[in-house]
Design a protein around this motif. Structure first.
Motif, mmCIF file in Angstrom:
data_model
loop_
_atom_site.group_PDB
_atom_site.id
_atom_site.type_symbol
_atom_site.label_atom_id
_atom_site.label_comp_id
_atom_site.label_asym_id
_atom_site.label_seq_id
_atom_site.Cartn_x
_atom_site.Cartn_y
_atom_site.Cartn_z
ATOM 1 N N UNK A 60 0.585 -1.383 -0.324
ATOM 2 C CA UNK A 60 0.102 0.077 -0.084
ATOM 3 C C UNK A 60 0.902 1.213 -0.051
ATOM 4 N N UNK A 61 1.976 1.352 0.911
ATOM 5 C CA UNK A 61 2.785 2.824 1.100
ATOM 6 C C UNK A 61 3.409 2.729 -0.313
ATOM 7 N N UNK A 62 3.852 1.692 -1.103
ATOM 8 C CA UNK A 62 4.594 2.019 -2.231
ATOM 9 C C UNK A 62 3.912 2.455 -3.495
ATOM 10 N N UNK A 63 2.601 2.138 -3.727
ATOM 11 C CA UNK A 63 1.488 2.256 -4.491
ATOM 12 C C UNK A 63 1.195 3.661 -4.337
ATOM 13 N N UNK A 65 -6.756 4.284 -1.005
ATOM 14 C CA UNK A 65 -6.258 3.093 -1.286
ATOM 15 C C UNK A 65 -7.265 1.961 -0.605
ATOM 16 N N UNK A 66 -7.632 0.800 -1.147
ATOM 17 C CA UNK A 66 -8.346 0.035 -0.520
ATOM 18 C C UNK A 66 -8.343 -1.541 -1.149
ATOM 19 N N UNK A 67 -8.354 -2.294 -0.156
ATOM 20 C CA UNK A 67 -8.149 -3.690 -0.355
ATOM 21 C C UNK A 67 -9.500 -4.055 -0.252
ATOM 22 N N UNK A 68 -10.094 -4.680 -1.520
ATOM 23 C CA UNK A 68 -11.486 -5.179 -1.485
ATOM 24 C C UNK A 68 -11.462 -6.544 -0.528
ATOM 25 N N UNK A 69 -10.387 -7.203 -0.726
ATOM 26 C CA UNK A 69 -10.387 -8.843 0.184
ATOM 27 C C UNK A 69 -10.500 -8.240 1.930
#
Length: 342
Positions: free
Chosen positions: A145-148, A207-211
């Motif tokens: 996440x941080x890198x993106x 930034x979102x993680x759908x899982x």
């Protein structure tokens, strides 16, 4: 809560320190390439911009670097604070500090350690608001996440805020590792529906993680196998007419390889997941390595924009649409793994 006086001092200190900036010293380069030193980098950078009398000091930093020294440093700090925990304060998102942290700490880590790459950027819209949905993995500190976030900010000039697990804000261990305001000031949004919806309503780029936590918690045997998607991002995308930008990350599974998740111990210590791997034996000797991850190559492939998906009020129909997007991304991941060496 931070009172008005404390908040004023907080921002004034940041403004004064930002004139000087944080320069990477020889000690910082040692910390970058010596895993127990990453926690030192984060705290030293924070202390450069903020007055933090409860924070770590130089003696304690040196102890981080020797086996089991962190435990002695923890004891010394606890005694120094009068046998109490560091003060808990609530910080507000500060884009100026996020930018300073990104340019002065994240930049060398992303460039020299994770070798982050953003590909297919022609699929990126010109501006927000939007939900950037990515496969989240690694069972470690959220470096994917941080890198993106760093790459999107550098490429597009965006102010990007990640949705973060509540434990990054409230777990008692976190206030001993990092300043209690750290996650909030850097822009993390609590992974709770109210906070998520508020951020969307204010036009943020999230930034979102759908899982959800199922992604990093699935373990090494299920690497690159997308888990069930939550439906909240589909619902909010439709309600606020906000597009979804899907992103496929290759390399994140190698941030902490060979792991299994101990659900029983995870529940006992109230962490979102507890990875068990050969690296955990090293972590027992060097607890400051909790923010470190294995060296890997993080490559992000931007997928075509998903416009707001008009869903019915039927939850089952919304669920089907979320899993349809999941299947589409799983197909892309499978195809890319055949052509890319992680």
């Amino acid at each position: 809560m931070i009172n008005q006086h404390s908040e004023s001092v907080f921002h004034q200190t940041l403004e004064t320190s930002s004139d000087k900036g944080y320069k990477f010293s020889w000690f910082d380069w040692i910390c970058l390439w010596y895993p127990p030193g990453w926690l030192i980098l984060f705290n030293r950078h924070w202390q450069h911009y903020h007055s933090d009398p409860d924070g770590w000091n130089w003696l304690e930093y040196i102890l981080f670097l020797i086996p089991c020294g962190f435990y002695l440093a923890l004891l010394i700090r606890w005694l120094r604070l009068g046998c109490r925990s560091p003060r808990k304060e609530v910080g507000e998102f500060n884009p100026k500090y996020q930018q300073a942290f990104r340019q002065e700490i994240l930049a060398p880590i992303v460039k020299y350690y994770f070798r982050g790459e953003l590909q297919q950027i022609e699929h990126l819209p010109q501006t927000g608001p939007m939900i950037v949905a990515m496969n989240h993995a690694g069972m470690c500190f959220p470096w994917d996440f941080l890198t993106l976030g760093y790459l999107l900010s550098e490429t597009q000039g965006w102010v990007v805020q990640p949705l973060a697990n509540v434990s990054l804000f409230e777990h008692p261990w976190m206030i001993w590792w990092l300043p209690s305001q750290w996650s909030q000031v850097l822009g993390a949004v609590r992974a709770e529906i109210h906070d998520f919806e508020t951020a969307i309503a204010h036009g943020k780029i999230l930034l979102y993680a759908p899982e959800g936590i199922r992604g990093p918690g699935k373990g090494w045997q299920k690497r690159y196998q997308l888990q069930k998607f939550d439906i909240s991002f589909i619902q909010l995308s439709d309600r606020y007419h906000i597009p979804i930008t899907p992103v496929v990350c290759i390399g994140s599974e190698f941030l902490h390889p060979w792991t299994v998740n101990s659900k029983k111990l995870q529940r006992i210590i109230k962490l979102p997941f507890l990875p068990i791997s050969p690296l955990m034996f090293i972590l027992l000797l060097f607890p400051s390595m909790g923010v470190w991850a294995m060296k890997t190559r993080l490559r992000y492939f931007i997928q075509p924009l998903e416009q707001q998906i008009h869903t019915s009020k039927d939850r089952a129909d919304t669920y089907q649409k979320a899993q349809l997007l999941r299947n589409k991304l799983q197909t892309q991941i499978t195809r890319m793994l055949k052509n890319v060496n992680p």
